[in-house]
Design an enzyme around this catalytic site. Structure first.
Site, PDB file in Angstrom:
ATOM      1  N   ARG A   1      -0.977   8.754  15.770  1.00 53.98           N
ATOM      2  CA  ARG A   1      -2.287   8.210  15.396  1.00 53.98           C
ATOM      3  C   ARG A   1      -2.430   8.185  13.875  1.00 53.98           C
ATOM      4  NH1 ARG A   1      -7.529  10.654  18.219  1.00 53.98           N
ATOM      5  NH2 ARG A   1      -7.289  12.347  16.752  1.00 53.98           N
TER       6      ARG A   1
ATOM      7  N   ARG B   1      -4.509  22.545  12.178  1.00 52.73           N
ATOM      8  CA  ARG B   1      -5.776  22.186  12.823  1.00 52.73           C
ATOM      9  C   ARG B   1      -5.815  22.694  14.258  1.00 52.73           C
ATOM     10  NH1 ARG B   1      -5.965  16.073  12.399  1.00 52.73           N
ATOM     11  NH2 ARG B   1      -7.739  16.288  13.799  1.00 52.73           N
TER      12      ARG B   1
ATOM     13  N   LYS C   1     -11.196  13.837  23.783  1.00 52.45           N
ATOM     14  CA  LYS C   1     -12.621  14.111  24.012  1.00 52.45           C
ATOM     15  C   LYS C   1     -13.503  12.888  23.776  1.00 52.45           C
ATOM     16  CE  LYS C   1     -12.824  17.446  21.062  1.00 52.45           C
ATOM     17  NZ  LYS C   1     -11.450  17.383  20.564  1.00 52.45           N
TER      18      LYS C   1
ATOM     19  N   ARG D   1     -19.081  25.783  18.626  1.00 53.04           N
ATOM     20  CA  ARG D   1     -17.676  25.995  18.300  1.00 53.04           C
ATOM     21  C   ARG D   1     -17.295  27.475  18.230  1.00 53.04           C
ATOM     22  NH1 ARG D   1     -14.602  21.726  16.505  1.00 53.04           N
ATOM     23  NH2 ARG D   1     -15.734  19.860  15.944  1.00 53.04           N
TER      24      ARG D   1
ATOM     25  N   ARG E   1      -3.000   7.598   7.785  1.00 54.22           N
ATOM     26  CA  ARG E   1      -3.537   8.881   7.305  1.00 54.22           C
ATOM     27  C   ARG E   1      -2.376   9.748   6.826  1.00 54.22           C
ATOM     28  NH1 ARG E   1      -7.595  10.309  12.218  1.00 54.22           N
ATOM     29  NH2 ARG E   1      -8.280  12.001  10.875  1.00 54.22           N
TER      30      ARG E   1
END
Length: 187
Positions: free
Chosen positions: A128, A145, A14, A89, A134
């Protein structure tokens, strides 16, 4: 003049596509995360209110998010169109957004949904997370998620589908290929 939303699961691209669409259409790309950060950094009254939630580790409530979005969409750079990422959302926010648009004398032209295979997204987000160091983004966290996104946004996406403004585009592939598919779907 185009007023649009971009939605899609984490890792669908996005942010990348928002920048390209914004440049190609000459409209401002606005993410709710940016709205929060700008208001907090700028010390606005709304930003100070949002900061209290963020510092406590809580989600900013819909009522405040709605006010922040309405304030941002009233800026001059959004008068000729916008691409909004991260809002609405859920159905409660959709209803609030309808009110915001009505008060601005505007209408929503298109809701662009980037769709992608779940396993490909898990792989993409895992890579990623590894590249960005991370460690908290484990495969289980990523899957959670994606599930939360699905359960929260499915009713919203269904609502926009019934309104006839939803366009679904495969979000996987080279950036330019995805962008070409998107541009074909825009009114």
């Amino acid at each position: 003049m185009t007023r649009m939303l971009i939605v899609g699961p984490p890792g669908a691209g996005k942010g990348t596509q928002s920048k390209k669409i914004s440049e190609e259409l000459g409209i401002v790309a606005i993410s709710t995360g940016d709205i929060f950060r700008e208001n907090i950094k700028g010390g606005t009254a709304l930003g100070q209110e949002a900061q209290r939630y963020v510092e406590a580790g809580n989600l900013v409530p819909d009522s405040l998010t709605n006010r922040l979005v309405e304030d941002r969409l009233a800026w001059e750079d959004a008068a000729d169109g916008f691409l909004l990422d991260g809002y609405p959302r859920n159905l409660t926010q959709v209803e609030a957004f309808d009110g915001i648009l009505a008060r601005l004398g505007a209408r929503l032209d298109v809701v662009l949904e980037l769709v992608a295979d779940k396993e490909e997204l898990v792989s993409r987000l895992s890579k990623r997370a590894e590249m960005e160091g991370r460690r908290d983004d484990t495969e289980d966290v990523i899957r959670h998620r994606l599930e939360v996104f699905e359960s929260e946004t499915a009713p919203m996406i269904a609502e926009y589908s019934t309104r006839g403004v939803l366009r679904q585009v495969d979000g996987l592939g080279a950036v330019d290929e995805v962008n070409a598919r998107i541009m074909k779907e825009l009114p």
